[in-house]
Design a protein around this motif. Sequence first.
Motif, short mmCIF file in Angstrom:
data_model
loop_
_atom_site.label_atom_id
_atom_site.label_comp_id
_atom_site.label_asym_id
_atom_site.label_seq_id
_atom_site.Cartn_x
_atom_site.Cartn_y
_atom_site.Cartn_z
N LEU A 219 -12.06 4.57 -2.09
CA LEU A 219 -12.34 5.71 -2.97
C LEU A 219 -12.61 6.97 -2.17
CD1 LEU A 219 -14.61 3.93 -5.60
CD2 LEU A 219 -12.37 4.96 -6.04
N ALA A 220 -13.33 6.83 -1.05
CA ALA A 220 -13.66 8.00 -0.23
C ALA A 220 -12.40 8.62 0.36
CB ALA A 220 -14.63 7.61 0.87
N ARG A 221 -11.50 7.79 0.86
CA ARG A 221 -10.25 8.33 1.43
C ARG A 221 -9.41 9.00 0.35
NH1 ARG A 221 -8.53 7.89 6.42
NH2 ARG A 221 -9.59 6.52 7.89
N PHE A 222 -9.34 8.37 -0.80
CA PHE A 222 -8.55 8.95 -1.89
C PHE A 222 -9.14 10.29 -2.34
CE2 PHE A 222 -8.00 9.61 -6.48
CZ PHE A 222 -6.63 9.70 -6.55
N HIS A 223 -10.43 10.32 -2.58
CA HIS A 223 -11.05 11.55 -3.08
C HIS A 223 -11.15 12.64 -2.01
CE1 HIS A 223 -12.50 9.12 -6.59
NE2 HIS A 223 -12.15 10.25 -7.18
N SER A 224 -11.15 12.26 -0.76
CA SER A 224 -11.08 13.28 0.30
C SER A 224 -9.76 14.02 0.21
CB SER A 224 -11.23 12.63 1.67
OG SER A 224 -11.11 13.60 2.69
N GLY A 225 -8.67 13.25 0.09
CA GLY A 225 -7.35 13.87 -0.07
C GLY A 225 -7.24 14.66 -1.35
N LYS A 226 -7.76 14.11 -2.44
CA LYS A 226 -7.68 14.81 -3.73
C LYS A 226 -8.51 16.09 -3.71
CE LYS A 226 -7.72 14.08 -8.71
NZ LYS A 226 -7.88 13.08 -9.81
N SER A 227 -9.65 16.05 -3.02
CA SER A 227 -10.48 17.25 -2.90
C SER A 227 -9.71 18.36 -2.20
CB SER A 227 -11.76 16.93 -2.11
OG SER A 227 -12.58 16.03 -2.81
N GLU B 258 -4.04 14.07 4.73
CA GLU B 258 -5.12 13.20 4.26
C GLU B 258 -4.63 12.20 3.23
OE1 GLU B 258 -9.43 12.40 4.51
OE2 GLU B 258 -7.85 13.26 5.78
N LEU B 259 -3.77 12.64 2.33
CA LEU B 259 -3.23 11.74 1.31
C LEU B 259 -2.27 10.71 1.92
CD1 LEU B 259 -2.68 14.38 -1.49
CD2 LEU B 259 -4.21 12.41 -1.64
N GLN B 260 -1.52 11.13 2.92
CA GLN B 260 -0.63 10.18 3.60
C GLN B 260 -1.44 9.11 4.33
OE1 GLN B 260 1.74 12.96 5.90
NE2 GLN B 260 3.45 12.84 4.46
N LEU B 261 -2.56 9.51 4.93
CA LEU B 261 -3.42 8.54 5.60
C LEU B 261 -4.00 7.54 4.59
CD1 LEU B 261 -5.33 10.75 8.19
CD2 LEU B 261 -3.78 8.85 8.70
N PHE B 262 -4.38 8.05 3.43
CA PHE B 262 -4.88 7.15 2.38
C PHE B 262 -3.83 6.09 2.05
CE2 PHE B 262 -4.50 6.26 -2.19
CZ PHE B 262 -5.61 5.43 -2.34
N MET B 263 -2.58 6.51 1.89
CA MET B 263 -1.52 5.58 1.53
C MET B 263 -1.22 4.60 2.66
SD MET B 263 0.98 8.22 -0.53
CE MET B 263 2.26 7.01 -0.79
N GLU B 264 -1.40 5.03 3.90
CA GLU B 264 -1.20 4.13 5.03
C GLU B 264 -2.30 3.07 5.10
OE1 GLU B 264 -0.83 6.36 8.63
OE2 GLU B 264 0.85 7.57 7.87
N SER C 106 -2.93 0.20 -3.06
CA SER C 106 -3.94 0.76 -3.96
C SER C 106 -3.34 1.14 -5.31
CB SER C 106 -4.56 2.02 -3.34
OG SER C 106 -5.42 2.67 -4.26
N LYS C 107 -4.11 0.96 -6.37
CA LYS C 107 -3.65 1.37 -7.69
C LYS C 107 -3.60 2.90 -7.81
CE LYS C 107 -8.25 1.21 -9.85
NZ LYS C 107 -9.08 0.58 -10.93
N ARG C 108 -4.17 3.59 -6.82
CA ARG C 108 -4.14 5.05 -6.81
C ARG C 108 -2.99 5.60 -5.97
NH1 ARG C 108 -9.11 3.02 -6.79
NH2 ARG C 108 -10.57 3.76 -8.40
N LYS C 109 -2.14 4.72 -5.46
CA LYS C 109 -1.03 5.13 -4.59
C LYS C 109 -0.07 6.07 -5.31
CE LYS C 109 2.79 3.31 -1.81
NZ LYS C 109 3.48 2.08 -1.33
N THR C 110 0.25 5.77 -6.56
CA THR C 110 1.19 6.61 -7.31
C THR C 110 0.63 8.00 -7.51
OG1 THR C 110 2.12 4.71 -8.47
CG2 THR C 110 2.44 6.87 -9.48
N GLU C 111 -0.64 8.09 -7.84
CA GLU C 111 -1.26 9.41 -8.02
C GLU C 111 -1.25 10.19 -6.70
OE1 GLU C 111 -5.42 11.54 -9.53
OE2 GLU C 111 -5.23 9.35 -9.61
N ALA C 112 -1.54 9.49 -5.61
CA ALA C 112 -1.52 10.15 -4.30
C ALA C 112 -0.12 10.67 -3.97
CB ALA C 112 -1.99 9.18 -3.22
N GLN C 113 0.90 9.86 -4.26
CA GLN C 113 2.28 10.28 -3.98
C GLN C 113 2.66 11.49 -4.82
OE1 GLN C 113 4.75 8.63 -1.62
NE2 GLN C 113 5.08 10.82 -1.94
#
Length: 282
Positions: free
Chosen positions: A105-113, A134-140, A145-152
């Motif tokens: 969650l922290a990696r995802f929300h860091s990128g989203k922030s 940051e979002l690419q690192l989250f996906m790596e 993650s179920k949040r992968k699509t949102e990150a992409q």
Amino acid sequence: MKKYIAIALISGAFLTSCGEYNKVLKSGDYEYKYEAAKSYFGKGQYTKAATLLEELITILKGTDDAQESLYMLAMAYYNQGDYITASHYFTTYYNTYPKGTYTELARFHSGKSLFLDTPEARLDQTSTYNAISELQLFMEYFPDSKRKTEAQLMIFSLQDKLVMKDYLTAKLYYDLGTYTGNASWTADRRINGNNFLACITTAQNALKDYPYTSMREEISILLLRAKHKLGSESVLDKKEERMRETIDEYYAFKNEFPESKYMKEVENIYKDASKYVKELND
């Protein structure tokens, strides 16, 4: 996350006034302060929660509440819309606890922030590149993650912003055209074409870097226009070569966008360039 929200909702009733908040601030009972911080968070009073948690995260280091308090602090800033501070604390969390309870969650929300804090396209886009990274690192780190699509989708949106930045830059060069403030003239009053060359380079790089952009047609027509203008304004010994490049660009555009709304303009550009090349070789 669910754990501390549940606790916050249960304990929310005991904080009811500004006087109570001031009492909490002055208290030396850190367990009491932490319960208060969770209560304020649960009630959406994120400024009060963040103020308490800023003090508590150092005190709670090494305890069972260390991870939860740090992540909650990051979320408190996130929910206030202070995305840069939020990203800082999310990053602190996942660096401190690389396999922690809230690391995904922290990696995802860091990128989203960072995504939410990016500026409009005409401004400097350094933060946009940072958000993409940051979002690419989250996906790596969390490929399933179920949040992968949102990150992409966020990455695609950020890339569109970078494309728009390149387009606006190329368009600015094109609009400057024969402006002499940043270009030079030859003895026969022909422009050397610095602005048009800059437009061409910027447009070509955008198409190369983002080949699937939804703005591809707009960038391509700008590239064709710039090549035609550059050829038209060139000195005699470069004019034929550049008009032939315009014709090549015409064919590339027509093949890719046969139904383009710009086709009438495109055909006129082709006729002008072809006429010049034909006359020169007759």
